[in-house]
Design a protein around this motif. Sequence first.
Motif, PDB file in Angstrom:
ATOM      1  N   VAL A 226      13.753   0.524   3.402  1.00 39.71           N
ATOM      2  CA  VAL A 226      13.272  -0.834   3.700  1.00 39.71           C
ATOM      3  C   VAL A 226      11.744  -0.835   3.814  1.00 39.71           C
ATOM      4  N   ASP A 227      11.186   0.201   4.445  1.00 35.73           N
ATOM      5  CA  ASP A 227       9.723   0.289   4.510  1.00 35.73           C
ATOM      6  C   ASP A 227       9.128   0.360   3.099  1.00 35.73           C
ATOM      7  N   SER A 228       9.777   1.129   2.208  1.00 37.12           N
ATOM      8  CA  SER A 228       9.279   1.232   0.825  1.00 37.12           C
ATOM      9  C   SER A 228       9.334  -0.132   0.142  1.00 37.12           C
ATOM     10  N   TYR A 229      10.436  -0.861   0.367  1.00 35.22           N
ATOM     11  CA  TYR A 229      10.585  -2.207  -0.210  1.00 35.22           C
ATOM     12  C   TYR A 229       9.422  -3.101   0.245  1.00 35.22           C
ATOM     13  N   ILE A 230       9.160  -3.074   1.547  1.00 34.32           N
ATOM     14  CA  ILE A 230       8.078  -3.911   2.101  1.00 34.32           C
ATOM     15  C   ILE A 230       6.734  -3.492   1.501  1.00 34.32           C
ATOM     16  N   ALA A 231       6.494  -2.186   1.477  1.00 37.49           N
ATOM     17  CA  ALA A 231       5.194  -1.701   0.993  1.00 37.49           C
ATOM     18  C   ALA A 231       5.006  -2.010  -0.496  1.00 37.49           C
ATOM     19  N   GLU A 232       6.083  -1.861  -1.273  1.00 34.26           N
ATOM     20  CA  GLU A 232       5.967  -2.125  -2.716  1.00 34.26           C
ATOM     21  C   GLU A 232       5.595  -3.574  -2.988  1.00 34.26           C
ATOM     22  N   ARG A 233       6.164  -4.493  -2.190  1.00 36.49           N
ATOM     23  CA  ARG A 233       5.913  -5.917  -2.451  1.00 36.49           C
ATOM     24  C   ARG A 233       4.623  -6.434  -1.824  1.00 36.49           C
ATOM     25  N   LEU A 234       4.317  -5.922  -0.651  1.00 36.76           N
ATOM     26  CA  LEU A 234       3.222  -6.526   0.112  1.00 36.76           C
ATOM     27  C   LEU A 234       1.958  -5.677   0.174  1.00 36.76           C
ATOM     28  N   MET A 235       2.054  -4.427  -0.270  1.00 35.35           N
ATOM     29  CA  MET A 235       0.884  -3.569  -0.207  1.00 35.35           C
ATOM     30  C   MET A 235       0.638  -2.927  -1.550  1.00 35.35           C
ATOM     31  N   PRO A 236      -0.188  -3.571  -2.392  1.00 39.74           N
ATOM     32  CA  PRO A 236      -0.450  -3.017  -3.718  1.00 39.74           C
ATOM     33  C   PRO A 236      -1.093  -1.635  -3.603  1.00 39.74           C
TER      34      PRO A 236
ATOM     35  N   ALA B  16      -8.082   4.227  -1.984  1.00 40.82           N
ATOM     36  CA  ALA B  16      -8.668   4.952  -0.849  1.00 40.82           C
ATOM     37  C   ALA B  16      -7.602   5.398   0.148  1.00 40.82           C
ATOM     38  N   LEU B  17      -6.673   4.509   0.438  1.00 38.17           N
ATOM     39  CA  LEU B  17      -5.623   4.873   1.400  1.00 38.17           C
ATOM     40  C   LEU B  17      -4.673   5.911   0.802  1.00 38.17           C
ATOM     41  N   ASP B  18      -4.336   5.726  -0.472  1.00 40.34           N
ATOM     42  CA  ASP B  18      -3.442   6.692  -1.129  1.00 40.34           C
ATOM     43  C   ASP B  18      -4.102   8.076  -1.188  1.00 40.34           C
ATOM     44  N   ALA B  19      -5.403   8.079  -1.502  1.00 38.88           N
ATOM     45  CA  ALA B  19      -6.132   9.360  -1.571  1.00 38.88           C
ATOM     46  C   ALA B  19      -6.218   9.999  -0.193  1.00 38.88           C
ATOM     47  N   ALA B  20      -6.344   9.188   0.843  1.00 38.13           N
ATOM     48  CA  ALA B  20      -6.422   9.741   2.205  1.00 38.13           C
ATOM     49  C   ALA B  20      -5.119  10.454   2.553  1.00 38.13           C
ATOM     50  N   LEU B  21      -3.998   9.821   2.248  1.00 36.80           N
ATOM     51  CA  LEU B  21      -2.706  10.465   2.561  1.00 36.80           C
ATOM     52  C   LEU B  21      -2.533  11.751   1.755  1.00 36.80           C
ATOM     53  N   ALA B  22      -2.971  11.723   0.479  1.00 36.85           N
ATOM     54  CA  ALA B  22      -2.861  12.927  -0.353  1.00 36.85           C
ATOM     55  C   ALA B  22      -3.756  14.038   0.191  1.00 36.85           C
ATOM     56  N   ALA B  23      -4.956  13.669   0.624  1.00 39.20           N
ATOM     57  CA  ALA B  23      -5.890  14.676   1.160  1.00 39.20           C
ATOM     58  C   ALA B  23      -5.365  15.246   2.474  1.00 39.20           C
ATOM     59  N   ASN B  24      -4.758  14.394   3.285  1.00 39.98           N
ATOM     60  CA  ASN B  24      -4.181  14.878   4.551  1.00 39.98           C
ATOM     61  C   ASN B  24      -3.111  15.928   4.261  1.00 39.98           C
ATOM     62  N   LYS B  25      -2.262  15.600   3.286  1.00 40.79           N
ATOM     63  CA  LYS B  25      -1.165  16.520   2.938  1.00 40.79           C
ATOM     64  C   LYS B  25      -1.741  17.837   2.410  1.00 40.79           C
ATOM     65  N   ALA B  26      -2.730  17.733   1.529  1.00 40.82           N
ATOM     66  CA  ALA B  26      -3.332  18.941   0.940  1.00 40.82           C
ATOM     67  C   ALA B  26      -3.984  19.802   2.023  1.00 40.82           C
ATOM     68  N   ALA B  27      -4.504  19.160   3.060  1.00 43.54           N
ATOM     69  CA  ALA B  27      -5.171  19.904   4.137  1.00 43.54           C
ATOM     70  C   ALA B  27      -4.185  20.399   5.188  1.00 43.54           C
ATOM     71  N   GLY B  28      -2.901  20.071   5.003  1.00 46.97           N
ATOM     72  CA  GLY B  28      -1.880  20.545   5.950  1.00 46.97           C
ATOM     73  C   GLY B  28      -1.808  19.748   7.238  1.00 46.97           C
ATOM     74  N   LEU B  29      -2.348  18.529   7.253  1.00 48.45           N
ATOM     75  CA  LEU B  29      -2.241  17.694   8.449  1.00 48.45           C
ATOM     76  C   LEU B  29      -0.814  17.173   8.597  1.00 48.45           C
ATOM     77  N   PRO B  30      -0.324  17.049   9.817  1.00 46.33           N
ATOM     78  CA  PRO B  30       1.023  16.496   9.995  1.00 46.33           C
ATOM     79  C   PRO B  30       1.049  15.020   9.568  1.00 46.33           C
ATOM     80  N   ALA B  31       2.198  14.591   8.999  1.00 48.38           N
ATOM     81  CA  ALA B  31       2.299  13.203   8.503  1.00 48.38           C
ATOM     82  C   ALA B  31       2.659  12.267   9.653  1.00 48.38           C
ATOM     83  N   ILE B  32       1.747  12.211  10.630  1.00 49.50           N
ATOM     84  CA  ILE B  32       2.033  11.385  11.812  1.00 49.50           C
ATOM     85  C   ILE B  32       1.078  10.199  11.909  1.00 49.50           C
ATOM     86  N   ASP B  33       0.491   9.853  10.765  1.00 43.35           N
ATOM     87  CA  ASP B  33      -0.317   8.633  10.729  1.00 43.35           C
ATOM     88  C   ASP B  33       0.613   7.420  10.841  1.00 43.35           C
ATOM     89  N   VAL B  34       0.036   6.258  11.130  1.00 43.82           N
ATOM     90  CA  VAL B  34       0.843   5.043  11.120  1.00 43.82           C
ATOM     91  C   VAL B  34       1.344   4.809   9.696  1.00 43.82           C
TER      92      VAL B  34
END
Length: 225
Positions: free
Chosen positions: A9-19, A23-41
């Motif tokens: 359901v979150d994916s459904y909401i994000a796909e429709r309402l959050m193009p 910058a945000l997508d790159a931030a999440l990718a960089a966090n993952k690459a740096a080994g940060l826990p996925a505990i962002d909002v």
Amino acid sequence: MSQELWSQVDSYIAERLMPPDPALDAALAANKAAGLPAIDVSPPQGKLLNFFARMIGARRVLEIGTLGGYSTIWLARALPPDGVVVTLEALPAHAETARKNIERAGLTARVDLRVGPALETLPLLASEGGAPFDLIFIDADKRGNPDYLDWAKKLSRPGSLIVVDNVVRHGALIDPARDDADIQGIRRFFDLLAEDPNLSATAIQTVGSKGWDGFALVLVEREQE
Ligand SMILES: C[S@@+](CC[C@H](N)C(=O)[O-])C[C@H]1O[C@@H](n2cnc3c(N)ncnc32)[C@H](O)[C@@H]1O
């Protein structure tokens, strides 16, 4: 109901309402690459924070708990050009990743990132005597919530909004079998809210890609005595 369905359901909401957002997508990718826990909002929660800041016309935002700066970017984007997010992060590695993410998002001028345990950086911040914060987002170690609420009161003004994440913790909030320091911190935080005549508060339970949790909204009603 299951985590899988909540995530879908979150994916459904994000796909429709959050193009897609480079910058945000790159931030999440960089966090993952740096080994940060996925505990962002989550993306819908980040957008909600952005709305809160815009709805109250925030110019000065304080964030306790930066991680890789995902929520920082959402908040900084809500501010006018002369606005600022002061964001506090204990771990240098997290702060370094955040710094790059914020720079990539073109928001360096609007973000003041301070590294160190919040209970050390908050007194320094207070000693600078800056204007009160309009919005304060508390999202660090949960055992610290009572202290962070205390600092939020000192650094705010009547009308300021305090948002506190992760206050339900899969129901652990009221589970008598759970008594670790973080849960105790959240319960103490609720107790402090309940007994403070200068604050009005509510809390909203949520489900989504980050599980079953919730956030508290605290309105500073009056000057602290
Ligand atoms: C839940 S994450 C923050 C997520 C971020 N707000 C977001 O949504 O993108 C919590 C962060 O708080 C940091 N933290 C934990 N204890 C802290 C403390 N005492 N002072 C400052 N930061 C702390 C952690 O290192 C972690 O990066």
